[in-house]
Motif scaffolding. Structure first.
Motif, PDB file in Angstrom:
ATOM      1  N   UNK A 114      37.608  42.684  40.498  1.00 35.18           N
ATOM      2  CA  UNK A 114      37.323  41.426  39.795  1.00 35.18           C
ATOM      3  C   UNK A 114      38.592  40.607  39.631  1.00 35.18           C
ATOM      4  N   UNK A 115      39.677  41.284  39.280  1.00 34.33           N
ATOM      5  CA  UNK A 115      40.961  40.593  39.111  1.00 34.33           C
ATOM      6  C   UNK A 115      41.397  39.964  40.433  1.00 34.33           C
ATOM      7  N   UNK A 116      41.261  40.747  41.532  1.00 35.12           N
ATOM      8  CA  UNK A 116      41.641  40.215  42.848  1.00 35.12           C
ATOM      9  C   UNK A 116      40.785  39.000  43.211  1.00 35.12           C
ATOM     10  N   UNK A 117      39.470  39.121  42.957  1.00 33.85           N
ATOM     11  CA  UNK A 117      38.581  37.997  43.289  1.00 33.85           C
ATOM     12  C   UNK A 117      38.935  36.775  42.456  1.00 33.85           C
ATOM     13  N   UNK A 118      39.191  36.975  41.155  1.00 34.68           N
ATOM     14  CA  UNK A 118      39.552  35.852  40.299  1.00 34.68           C
ATOM     15  C   UNK A 118      40.912  35.286  40.676  1.00 34.68           C
ATOM     16  N   UNK A 119      41.829  36.181  41.103  1.00 34.63           N
ATOM     17  CA  UNK A 119      43.151  35.733  41.529  1.00 34.63           C
ATOM     18  C   UNK A 119      43.026  34.854  42.777  1.00 34.63           C
ATOM     19  N   UNK A 120      42.206  35.319  43.757  1.00 33.46           N
ATOM     20  CA  UNK A 120      41.993  34.533  44.976  1.00 33.46           C
ATOM     21  C   UNK A 120      41.335  33.196  44.657  1.00 33.46           C
ATOM     22  N   UNK A 121      40.352  33.234  43.747  1.00 33.66           N
ATOM     23  CA  UNK A 121      39.677  31.985  43.358  1.00 33.66           C
ATOM     24  C   UNK A 121      40.663  31.046  42.678  1.00 33.66           C
ATOM     25  N   UNK A 122      41.522  31.601  41.812  1.00 39.51           N
ATOM     26  CA  UNK A 122      42.504  30.775  41.110  1.00 39.51           C
ATOM     27  C   UNK A 122      43.508  30.189  42.096  1.00 39.51           C
ATOM     28  N   UNK A 123      43.946  31.031  43.056  1.00 38.87           N
ATOM     29  CA  UNK A 123      44.902  30.536  44.064  1.00 38.87           C
ATOM     30  C   UNK A 123      44.250  29.443  44.897  1.00 38.87           C
TER      31      UNK A 123
END
Length: 166
Positions: A114-123
């Motif tokens: 979830x963190x990775x997905x949110x990080x990618x979305x944020x980036x």
């Protein structure tokens, strides 16, 4: 004693002796046999009672030995059951720990995903915003600096050369 010897009568002695012998015969025939039979029966009864008591004593000892054996078996069975219960308890605790560890690992993996997905979305969102801002800034800068058409074409050509595809 002298008087007895002096008054001794042979006839009286004979009748007394005869009566005494007759009394002994009658006692032997009618009294001694039943008395002796009763005494013998009593003696047999006592022997039987003693034998029964001895048998009861032996049986009691056997029962006590059997009871001790049963008690030992029950203790051994109890110890075995306690050992099994301890093993089951230990296994249940280990299984619960393993299950909790697996659940924690799964939760951590899900959280990391979830963190990775949110990080990618944020980036991606930041890139989008940066691109939008860059375009707006560039548009304003270009409007002011590139008022003529030749400079615009030259700028576009140099940008195309410098552009790198992501």
């Amino acid at each position: 004693m002298e008087k007895l010897i002096g008054e001794f009568s042979l006839g009286l002695f004979f009748w007394q002796s005869l009566l005494f012998i007759l009394l002994l015969f009658l006692l032997r025939k009618y009294a001694w046999k039943p008395i002796l039979n009763a005494v013998n029966e009593r003696e047999e009864g006592i022997k039987d009672a003693l034998a029964s008591a001895e048998n009861a004593k032996l049986e009691m000892q056997n029962l006590q030995a059997d009871n001790q054996k049963l008690i030992q078996e029950a203790r051994a069975e109890r110890e075995l059951m306690m050992k099994d219960a301890r093993e089951i308890k230990t296994k249940m605790i280990a299984d619960a720990k393993d299950e909790a560890q697996a659940a924690a690992n799964k939760t951590i993996a899900n959280a990391q995903a979830t963190i990775q997905a949110e990080k990618k979305a944020a980036i991606a969102d930041i890139k989008s915003q940066v691109a939008t801002l860059s375009v707006e800034i560039a548009e304003k800068v270009v409007k002011q600096e590139l008022s003529n058409k030749d400079k615009q074409l030259e700028l576009v050509a140099s940008m195309l050369k410098d552009a790198k595809l992501n």
